[in-house]
Design an enzyme around this catalytic site. Structure first.
Site, PDB file in Angstrom:
ATOM      1  N   THR A   1     -21.709  -7.370  29.359  1.00  0.00           N
ATOM      2  CA  THR A   1     -22.239  -6.138  29.947  1.00  0.00           C
ATOM      3  C   THR A   1     -23.603  -6.379  30.588  1.00  0.00           C
ATOM      4  OG1 THR A   1     -21.030  -4.792  28.352  1.00  0.00           O
ATOM      5  CG2 THR A   1     -22.904  -3.757  29.435  1.00  0.00           C
TER       6      THR A   1
ATOM      7  N   CYS B   1      -5.785   8.211  21.489  1.00  0.00           N
ATOM      8  CA  CYS B   1      -6.259   8.506  20.144  1.00  0.00           C
ATOM      9  C   CYS B   1      -7.110   7.398  19.559  1.00  0.00           C
ATOM     10  CB  CYS B   1      -5.080   8.773  19.227  1.00  0.00           C
ATOM     11  SG  CYS B   1      -4.355  10.365  19.558  1.00  0.00           S
TER      12      CYS B   1
ATOM     13  N   SER C   1     -18.593 -14.024  29.101  1.00  0.00           N
ATOM     14  CA  SER C   1     -19.040 -13.625  27.770  1.00  0.00           C
ATOM     15  C   SER C   1     -18.534 -14.622  26.741  1.00  0.00           C
ATOM     16  CB  SER C   1     -18.502 -12.225  27.464  1.00  0.00           C
ATOM     17  OG  SER C   1     -18.750 -11.902  26.116  1.00  0.00           O
TER      18      SER C   1
ATOM     19  N   GLN D   1     -12.741 -11.879  31.020  1.00  0.00           N
ATOM     20  CA  GLN D   1     -11.438 -12.190  30.416  1.00  0.00           C
ATOM     21  C   GLN D   1     -10.818 -13.453  31.006  1.00  0.00           C
ATOM     22  OE1 GLN D   1     -10.179 -10.934  27.794  1.00  0.00           O
ATOM     23  NE2 GLN D   1     -11.312  -9.019  27.574  1.00  0.00           N
TER      24      GLN D   1
ATOM     25  N   ASN E   1      -8.648  -6.805  31.367  1.00  0.00           N
ATOM     26  CA  ASN E   1      -8.682  -6.911  29.908  1.00  0.00           C
ATOM     27  C   ASN E   1      -7.491  -6.245  29.235  1.00  0.00           C
ATOM     28  OD1 ASN E   1     -10.275  -4.809  31.176  1.00  0.00           O
ATOM     29  ND2 ASN E   1     -10.671  -4.038  29.125  1.00  0.00           N
TER      30      ASN E   1
ATOM     31  N   THR F   1     -37.361 -14.954  24.909  1.00  0.00           N
ATOM     32  CA  THR F   1     -37.103 -16.227  24.234  1.00  0.00           C
ATOM     33  C   THR F   1     -35.597 -16.447  24.097  1.00  0.00           C
ATOM     34  OG1 THR F   1     -39.163 -16.069  23.029  1.00  0.00           O
ATOM     35  CG2 THR F   1     -37.500 -17.533  22.105  1.00  0.00           C
TER      36      THR F   1
END
Lengths: 390, 276
Positions: free
Chosen positions: A72, A325, A198, A178, A150, A236
Site C-alpha cells: 500500500t 458478509c 510486497s 500478486q 488478487n 531508518t
C-alpha cells in the site's frame, strides 16, 4: 487439527531460510546502516545485497528499488509522486478491479478534483484495452493498472499496455503485488515506470515492500526525512525485514528459473477440475488462459461464501471469499461485480490461492471435505430446489 | 473474522428445524439472493392455536442461518399473540448476541415471522409502505423509522448494520440522517409537540413569556428586555437596564432568553438584539 493453508494471496508463511537470514539483525547485528563504524556498515552491505536480489527478480537495476513498509505504501508513493510531478495534469486512469490500495486512493483523488477513469473489464475479467487507450489525453498524468488480480488471478497484458501508454509520454505504474514471484517479470522490457511489490506475498514477513522507479522518472518522496534510500524514502531502514525480503526474492527467482510454479499450477488445476466435476453449478471466475498459476476463484451458486468458509474452517482449511458478509460490507466484491458475475454466484465465490508449501494430500483433503459442505448448505438454501426444479 | 458466540456457532453448524412444512399454516419469505441473504419461515399450529412446529430455509452467512434456527426454537409452543411480540433483539439475545454488523440477520428473522403470521390470518400481503430510501437494498423510510425506534439507533452506520440501508452506494445517507434526527428529536421526553400557533397567538405568547418569566428574572440584576418585533420565528429585542451595558448580555440573550422562549413558545425561535 492440521491447518491447510490455501489463502496465500492474503499472506504467506515466512520461508525458514528467510527467517534464518533475518534473525541476526534482531540481535547481534543491530547496527544502523547509516553509521560510519563498520558495525553499522556491515548491515549496509547486506542491504545492498538485498536490493540487488529484489532488483534482479523484476529485471531492474538496484538503484531503481526503494524499500517501503508495504504494498500500500508503494502504491500511494507512486501515485502521489506521479500527480505531484505533473501538477498541471488532472486526469488519472486505473481499472475497475484494482486492490483497495489503488482504488480507494483514486476515489479520494476524484473527490479532490481529479478526473478519474476506471477502465472496465469483461465477463472473464479481461481489461478493455481500447477503452483505456481512448481515455488518454494530454491531461493524463498517470495510468495505474495491476499486473495480476488478487481475487481472480487474472493477468493483464502489462508489457503491451505499458509500452503504448509510455510511448504517449504518460507515466505508467503497476501494482504487481500478486504477480511478483508468481510469473516472470522483466520491467526493462516494458514501459512500466513504477511498480509496487510486497514481501509477505512471497514468504518474507509482513511490513516490508518495495517500489521500483525507473531511472529518470520524475519523483517526489512520500516520506520526507533523512537521506535513506537516496532521499526517496526517509526513515531508518527496517534492516531485518529488508534482508528477509532480499532472501525471499532470491528464493523466488530460483523458484521461477527452475519452473517451480508448474507443480503449484498442477495442484491448483487438480483442485479446480475435481471441484467442478464433483459439485454441480460451480463456475470459475476469470480468464483461465491468463491467470496466476496459484489462484482459483470458484463460484458455488445458491450458497453464501461466509458460511462455506466457516464450515471449511471447522476442518482447518483456510481460504477466502468474495462474498459481502466476510468483509463487513454488504455488497459482494467490486472485482466480481465489475466482471458482471451474477449475484447467485458472486455471494458464493471462494478463492483458493496456493503456495509451494501446499501438498497433494492437502488438495485431496479439500476435495473430500468441500463437496459435502456445499451440499449441506444448498439443502438449507430456499433457492437451490427452486433453481433445480425450474 | 467475526466474533460469534458459541451459541451462534452451534446453531450455524447444527441448525435446528431445517426444512419445509408442506401443509404449513403460515409461511413468510424475506430477503433475496441479490441482497446476500434470504429466509423462508414455516409454522404449523396445534388445535389450541399454539405453534406446534416451525421450520426454515435460509441462504446466507453463519449468523443468518443461526438467527433463523434460533427463531424456530423460540416460537415453538407460543400462541400467535405471543409470537408476534418477538423482536429482533429477542432473537439476538437468544444467541448470546450478534456482532453489530450482523444485526440485520435478526431483523430478517423477525420480518419473516411477521409475514408468516399475516399469511395465516389471511391478511393481504402488505404493500410496500412508505417511500424507498435505500435503492440498493430496497429499504423504505418506514422500515428505517421502525428499526431506529425499536433499537434506539443513533447513526447511519447503526441503520446499515440493522437493515442494510445505506450499505451500498451511499447516496441515501443524508436521507437516513434526516430520519434518525426526526426520531431522536421527537423521542426526547422534554420536547413536547408544540401546538401550531397563529402569528397573533405566537406574538401574545412571546409577550406574556417575557413579562411573566423573563423580565422578573432579569430584574434581579436590574436588567430588562423590551420586545421590538416578531418576524416569523425571529424575535427582535432590545436589552435595557443594566443589561444594556453588561458585557455578558449576548450570553444572557442566547443562553437564557432564547432557550426559555424556545421552551415556552416554539423550538424554532431565534432571538436577535436590535442595537440602540
Amino acid at each position: 487439527m492440521n491447518v491447510i493453508y490455501v489463502d496465500n494471496n492474503a499472506t504467506t508463511m515466512v520461508a525458514p531460510e528467510v527467517l534464518e537470514a533475518m534473525l541476526p539483525y534482531f540481535s547481534t547485528h543491530y547496527g544502523n546502516p547509516s553509521s560510519m563504524h563498520s558495525f553499522g556498515g556491515s548491515v549496509a552491505a547486506e542491504i545492498k545485497t538485498a536490493r540487488e536480489n529484489v532488483a534482479k527478480l523484476i529485471g531492474a537495476a538496484p538503484d531503481e528499488i526503494i524499500f517501503t513498509s508495504c504494498g500500500t505504501e508503494s502504491d500511494s508513493t507512486a501515485i502521489r509522486a506521479a500527480i505531484e510531478s505533473y501538477p498541471d495534469k488532472k486526469h488519472i486512469v486505473t481499472s475497475r478491479v484494482e486492490h483497495p490500495a489503488v482504488k480507494n486512493l483514486y476515489e479520494t483523488l476524484s473527490k479532490k478534483g481529479y478526473r478519474t477513469t476506471f477502465v472496465p473489464v469483461d465477463n472473464h475479467g479481461r481489461l478493455d484495452i481500447d477503452y483505456l487507450y481512448d481515455s488518454l489525453s494530454d491531461d493524463t498524468a498517470l495510468v495505474s493498472i495491476m499486473w495480476g488480480n488478487n481475487e481472480t488471478g487474472v493477468i493483464f497484458p502489462i508489457e503491451e499496455i505499458s509500452r503504448q501508454v509510455s510511448s504517449r509520454g504518460i507515466l505508467f505504474h503497476s501494482d504487481a503485488v500478486q504477480a511478483v514471484s508468481k510469473i516472470p517479470i522483466d520491467v526493462s522490457k516494458t514501459g512500466v515506470d513504477m511498480l509496487s511489490l510486497s514481501g509477505h506475498k512471497f514468504h518474507s514477513p509482513k511490513g516490508i515492500g518495495a517500489l521500483y522507479i525507473r531511472k529518470g522518472t520524475k519523483f517526489s518522496p512520500f516520506m520526507i526525512g533523512g537521506h535513506q534510500e537516496k532521499g526517496r524514502r526517509g526513515g531508518t531502514e527496517n534492516t531485518a525485514s529488508i534482508i528477509g525480503l532480499g532472501k525471499a526474492a532470491q528464493l523466488a527467482a530460483e523458484h521461477l528459473a527452475s519452473n517451480g510454479y508448474k507443480p503449484i499450477s498442477q495442484l491448483r488445476d487438480k483442485l479446480e477440475r475435481n471441484l467442478l466435476k464433483m459439485i454441480p453449478n460451480a463456475l470459475i471466475n476469470g480468464d483461465t488462459e491468463n491467470r496466476l498459476p496459484n489462484t482459483s476463484s470458484i463460484a458455488f451458486e445458491y450458497v453464501e461464501g461466509e458460511a462455506i468458509l466457516l464450515m471449511m474452517n471447522e476442518h482447518g482449511i483456510c481460504a477466502s471469499s468474495g462474498s459481502a458478509c466476510t468483509s463487513g460490507s454488504l455488497e459482494p466484491s467490486h472485482v466480481l461485480r465489475a466482471m458482471g458475475v451474477p449475484f447467485t454466484a458472486a455471494h458464493g465465490s471462494i478463492r483458493f490461492s496456493l503456495s509451494r508449501y501446499n501438498t497433494e494430500d492437502e488438495i485431496d483433503k479439500i476435495l473430500e471435505v468441500l463437496p459435502p459442505i456445499i451440499e449441506r448448505l444448498r439443502a438449507l438454501s430456499p433457492f437451490w430446489k427452486k433453481a433445480m426444479s425450474s | 473474522m467475526w466474533e460469534y458466540t458459541d451459541k451462534v456457532k452451534d446453531h450455524f453448524l447444527n441448525p435446528r428445524n431445517v426444512g419445509v412444512i408442506e401443509d404449513a399454516d403460515g409461511v413468510g419469505e424475506v430477503g433475496s439472493i441479490a441482497c446476500g441473504d434470504a429466509l423462508t419461515f414455516y409454522f404449523k399450529l396445534d388445535k389450541s392455536g399454539k405453534i406446534k412446529d416451525a421450520t426454515f430455509q435460509t441462504f446466507g452467512c453463519a449468523s443468518a442461518i443461526a438467527s433463523s434456527s434460533a427463531l424456530t426454537e423460540i416460537v415453538k409452543g407460543m400462541t400467535l399473540e405471543e409470537a408476534e411480540k418477538i423482536t429482533n433483539e429477542d432473537i439476538a439475545e437468544y444467541l448470546g448476541g450478534l456482532p453489530k454488523e450482523k444485526m440485520h440477520c435478526s431483523v430478517m428473522g423477525r420480518d419473516a415471522l411477521e409475514k408468516a403470521i399475516s399469511c395465516y390470518r389471511g391478511e393481504p400481503p402488505k404493500k410496500v409502505e412508505g417511500q424507498i430510501v435505500c435503492e440498493c437494498f430496497g429499504i423504505t423510510d418506514r422500515e428505517i423509522e421502525r428499526v431506529v425506534r425499536e433499537n434506539q439507533l443513533t447513526t447511519i452506520e447503526d441503520v446499515t448494520d440493522y437493515v442494510k440501508a445505506g450499505g451500498g452506494c451511499g447516496n441515501c445517507h443524508d436521507r437516513i440522517q434526516e430520519i434518525i434526527d426526526s426520531i431522536v428529536g421527537t423521542a426526547r421526553p422534554v420536547r413536547k409537540k408544540a401546538p401550531v400557533l397563529t402569528n397573533l397567538q405566537k406574538i401574545r405568547l412571546i409577550e406574556e413569556s417575557i413579562e411573566r418569566e423573563i423580565n422578573p428574572t432579569l430584574k434581579k440584576d436590574a436588567g430588562k428586555l423590551e420586545l421590538i418585533d416578531v418576524d416569523g420565528n425571529r424575535v427582535l429585542v432590545r436589552m435595557g437596564g443594566t443589561c444594556a451595558s453588561c458585557v455578558k448580555s449576548p450570553v444572557t440573550l442566547k443562553h437564557y432568553v432564547e432557550s426559555r422562549l424556545r421552551e415556552l413558545v416554539s423550538p424554532e425561535i431565534v432571538v436577535e438584539e436590535v442595537q440602540q
